[in-house]
Scaffold this motif. Structure first.
Motif, PDB file in Angstrom:
ATOM      1  N   LYS A  11      26.519  44.700  56.141  1.00 22.75           N
ATOM      2  CA  LYS A  11      27.745  43.983  55.921  1.00 22.75           C
ATOM      3  C   LYS A  11      28.293  43.462  54.287  1.00 22.75           C
ATOM      4  N   TYR A  12      29.563  44.669  54.224  1.00 19.91           N
ATOM      5  CA  TYR A  12      29.950  43.454  53.487  1.00 19.91           C
ATOM      6  C   TYR A  12      31.673  43.405  53.747  1.00 19.91           C
ATOM      7  N   VAL A  13      32.233  42.537  52.743  1.00 12.91           N
ATOM      8  CA  VAL A  13      33.430  41.806  53.872  1.00 12.91           C
ATOM      9  C   VAL A  13      34.330  41.846  52.127  1.00 12.91           C
ATOM     10  N   PHE A  14      35.352  41.921  52.682  1.00 14.83           N
ATOM     11  CA  PHE A  14      36.229  42.146  51.521  1.00 14.83           C
ATOM     12  C   PHE A  14      37.821  40.791  51.935  1.00 14.83           C
ATOM     13  N   ALA A  15      37.863  40.273  51.212  1.00 14.92           N
ATOM     14  CA  ALA A  15      39.253  39.167  51.519  1.00 14.92           C
ATOM     15  C   ALA A  15      40.174  39.445  50.386  1.00 14.92           C
ATOM     16  N   MET A  16      41.556  38.884  50.861  1.00 12.09           N
ATOM     17  CA  MET A  16      42.424  39.034  50.246  1.00 12.09           C
ATOM     18  C   MET A  16      43.156  37.750  50.480  1.00 12.09           C
ATOM     19  N   ASN A  17      43.269  36.525  49.331  1.00 11.70           N
ATOM     20  CA  ASN A  17      44.838  35.500  50.111  1.00 11.70           C
ATOM     21  C   ASN A  17      45.946  36.394  49.983  1.00 11.70           C
ATOM     22  N   GLY A  18      45.900  35.977  51.065  1.00 11.72           N
ATOM     23  CA  GLY A  18      47.527  36.740  51.371  1.00 11.72           C
ATOM     24  C   GLY A  18      48.745  35.805  50.732  1.00 11.72           C
ATOM     25  N   GLN A  19      48.549  35.235  49.768  1.00  7.77           N
ATOM     26  CA  GLN A  19      49.744  34.162  49.501  1.00  7.77           C
ATOM     27  C   GLN A  19      49.701  34.913  47.887  1.00  7.77           C
ATOM     28  N   THR A  20      48.141  35.015  47.539  1.00  5.69           N
ATOM     29  CA  THR A  20      48.151  34.677  45.940  1.00  5.69           C
ATOM     30  C   THR A  20      47.829  36.473  45.626  1.00  5.69           C
ATOM     31  N   GLY A  21      47.737  36.998  46.212  1.00  9.66           N
ATOM     32  CA  GLY A  21      46.773  38.098  45.668  1.00  9.66           C
ATOM     33  C   GLY A  21      45.836  38.328  45.787  1.00  9.66           C
ATOM     34  N   LYS A  22      44.894  37.709  45.407  1.00  8.28           N
ATOM     35  CA  LYS A  22      43.440  36.903  44.547  1.00  8.28           C
ATOM     36  C   LYS A  22      42.285  38.091  45.746  1.00  8.28           C
ATOM     37  N   PHE A  23      41.877  39.229  45.575  1.00  7.57           N
ATOM     38  CA  PHE A  23      41.024  39.723  45.764  1.00  7.57           C
ATOM     39  C   PHE A  23      39.868  39.949  45.428  1.00  7.57           C
ATOM     40  N   VAL A  24      39.348  39.423  46.486  1.00 10.40           N
ATOM     41  CA  VAL A  24      37.828  39.749  46.598  1.00 10.40           C
ATOM     42  C   VAL A  24      36.359  40.586  47.551  1.00 10.40           C
TER      43      VAL A  24
END
Lengths: 262, 362
Positions: free
Chosen positions: B313-326
């Motif tokens: 399983k791979y999870v991607f997340a982006m800060n919905g305020q600043t746009g930081k993506f990991v």
């Protein structure tokens, strides 16, 4: 007036020619073989002399051969035999033949001093840097069988030496196998670092062990600070000063090269 | 007893939701925009109306079906009448039949009501663009992973966070050494002096976030920090309309340990910065005492995408305020070896060429 001028010019050219011939004669007067032990026949000496002359003409380096039984050195070990052989090579190269130690050349000494038999290679000029320990060992490996006890072919050994020496000279600009291995090793390390950094880019998830970004502005205050001396220790190490007693950095004479007992 | 809030446009009756671009409630049908404050009173009216209706319905229809499982609840969508089943942690969602945004108001009421919310600032397009950028330039990523079809599954989610404030008094003890060398005569001397350093300091931390959802991986939530709290607002349910939202299922007591650990590490680092002029400094002991502790509950915006590749399983997340993506990416082992061998071959040729050149020159 014109006649006098012409005579002067002719004299000048004649002197110049004599000088060239003279120097050519000096060069060709160089004695490249000193067979004190009498292991070579006249014909063999002649053939070897021609080969040595060809080598000189082709590569501008003096190759000389010595066989000797006598020395003024006191011989009591292999190293003292090597030193005696080296001294003989230097005397022959510089004193007998009037060459400078900076002139490119090499002397092979086949010696027999009070039970110590062996071969010694004494390089001069640029060959001093080319004849490293491994190169010297390699050339001695090529020729030693011809000089071992019971062998009747020292001529072939000398001939082989002339050709081996030419190969050493021709390959002088080739990096040694060790250099190539090191170069490939460095290439491997750099390739690994590059690919590892590419792999690291795939990982972006990192826990945050600190909370520095949540520190209130200007809230940090150092309340107490004490540095307490515990103890001191002093060690000393003798400085290794190299006096160059190995002879490899001695000025004048042969450096590099080496010998082998048979 | 649960209730659903469905925000209807006062103009056309369509389902309205929070728009991250204009930072207001916007009707996608008639383009009407409404300030958050103006909907607050409307919000109260909706709550009162739904109380009356829901109490009668839920009591009769759901009692037998779901009495065994407290974690699952059923609701009826007001728009289409469809029945939806949600876990107890879901606060906002969309009706699976008519896609109507639904806010489960009772799950954010009373003790469950968040103190703050940081509204979404970035849209789905921004998230998709960030994901594409994240996948770009990764030479060791399997090509099949960059499949565009999957990208539309990225979804917006309000994640519950506990925010911790505390004043910290920190103590630390270090062992330090100072080395000096000099030469005299034939000897080189090395003097090493050892010290014990004591440091005591005070500092304050505010709003250290700790992920309050068991389902969300903590390391991913920490990776998309920091959030800009100055853009946080007092919580209103209207902000959740159109987005998924979870309430906390990790209690504040269970989250305190993580906050304490981060404060301790930071305070030790701050004290270490005051130990200057030594060759080596090693921490032997450090401790913190907290005072004026405070905790708040907030919802932070996250764009999230789950995917599976080769059983992992791979999870991607982006800060919905600043746009930081990991998001960690899988490694294409074939590409890894091809690059390694190719680079080695190329660099090897260059290295041997250089060695030959050096041999000629020197």
């Amino acid at each position: 007036m014109k006649t006098k001028l012409l005579s002067l010019v002719l004299c000048f050219f004649a002197l110049f020619s004599f000088a060239c011939v003279g120097s050519a004669e000096n060069e060709s007067n160089i004695d490249r073989i000193n067979d004190q032990m009498g292991v070579l026949t006249e014909i063999e000496e002649t053939v070897l002399a021609e080969l040595l002359e060809e080598s000189y003409q082709k590569y501008d380096m003096q190759v000389m051969l010595i066989t000797t039984k006598s020395t003024s050195y006191s011989i009591y070990s292999e190293d003292s035999a090597f030193a005696a052989a080296k001294s003989q090579a230097e005397l022959f190269y510089m004193n007998t033949n009037g060459l400078s130690s900076n002139q490119n050349g090499v002397v092979l000494v086949y010696y027999e001093f009070k039970g110590y038999r062996g071969l010694y290679i004494a390089p001069f000029g640029e060959l001093s840097d080319i004849y490293t320990e491994s190169k010297t060992d390699s050339v001695l490996d090529d020729i030693e069988d011809y000089f071992k006890r019971g062998s009747t072919e020292p001529y072939k050994g000398f001939e082989k030496f002339i050709f081996s020496n030419e190969k050493v000279w021709e390959k002088r600009d080739t990096p040694s196998p060790l250099t190539i291995v090191i170069a490939l090793g460095i290439a491997m390390v750099i390739a690994f670092i590059i690919v590892s950094s590419m792999k690291a880019k795939l990982k972006t998830v990192k826990s945050q062990p600190y909370a520095n970004e949540y520190l209130k502005n200007d809230s940090f205050k150092l309340v107490n600070s004490r540095d307490i001396f515990l103890y001191r220790s002093i060690t000393r190490v003798k400085i290794n000063r190299n006096n160059g007693s190995g002879g490899s950095r001695s000025s004048g004479g042969s450096r590099g090269g080496g010998g082998r007992s048979l | 007893m649960s209730e659903i809030l469905e925000y209807k446009c006062p103009c056309c009756g369509g389902a309205i939701e929070f728009n991250s671009v204009v930072q207001k409630m916007k009707c996608p049908y008639c383009d009407s925009e409404f300030e958050m404050d103006s909907l607050k009173a409307y919000d109260d009216v909706l709550k009162k109306e739904s109380e009356v209706e829901d109490s009668a319905e839920w009591d009769l229809s759901n009692k037998d079906a779901f009495s065994e499982d407290e974690n699952i609840n059923t609701y009826v969508c007001k728009s289409c009448g469809g029945e939806l089943i949600t876990e107890s942690t879901i606060v906002a969602t969309n009706c699976p039949y008519c896609d109507n945004p639904i806010v489960l108001a009772q799950r954010v009421a009373g003790d469950l009501k968040p103190d703050y919310v940081i509204p979404f600032k970035l849209t789905k397009e921004d998230a998709k663009k960030a994901l594409r950028e994240h996948l770009k330039g990764k030479h060791l990523l399997p090509k099949v992973f960059k499949d565009e079809n999957h990208i539309d599954e990225i979804k917006s989610l309000y994640v519950p966070f506990w925010l911790f404030d505390a004043d910290v008094k920190a103590n630390a003890r270090y062992k330090a050494s100072r080395v000096r060398t000099w030469s005299t005569g034939d000897y080189r001397y090395t003097e090493t002096t050892y010290y014990s350093l004591l440091r005591e300091g005070e500092m304050g931390f505010e709003r250290i976030p700790v992920d309050g959802s068991e389902k969300m991986p903590d390391d991913i939530m920490e990776s998309i920090e920091p959030y800009n709290f100055s853009e946080a607002v007092d919580f209103q349910t209207a902000y959740l309309a159109g987005y998924l939202a979870n309430r906390y299922d990790v209690s504040v007591e269970d989250s305190i340990l993580r906050a304490n650990s981060r404060m301790k590490n930071s305070s030790e680092e701050k004290l270490r910065e005051t130990t200057m002029g030594y060759t080596t400094v090693t921490a032997e002991r450090n401790s913190i005492q907290l005072s004026n502790q405070n905790s708040k509950y907030a919802l932070y915006p996250v764009w999230i995408l789950n995917t599976t590749y080769q059983g992992k399983k791979y999870v991607f997340a982006m800060n919905g305020q600043t746009g930081k993506f990991v998001g960690d990416l899988p490694l294409d082992k074939g590409a890894y070896w091809r690059w390694l061998i190719g680079l080695f071959a190329g660099l090897g040729v260059v290295a041997v060429g250089l060695a030959k050149l050096l041999a000629v020159l020197f």
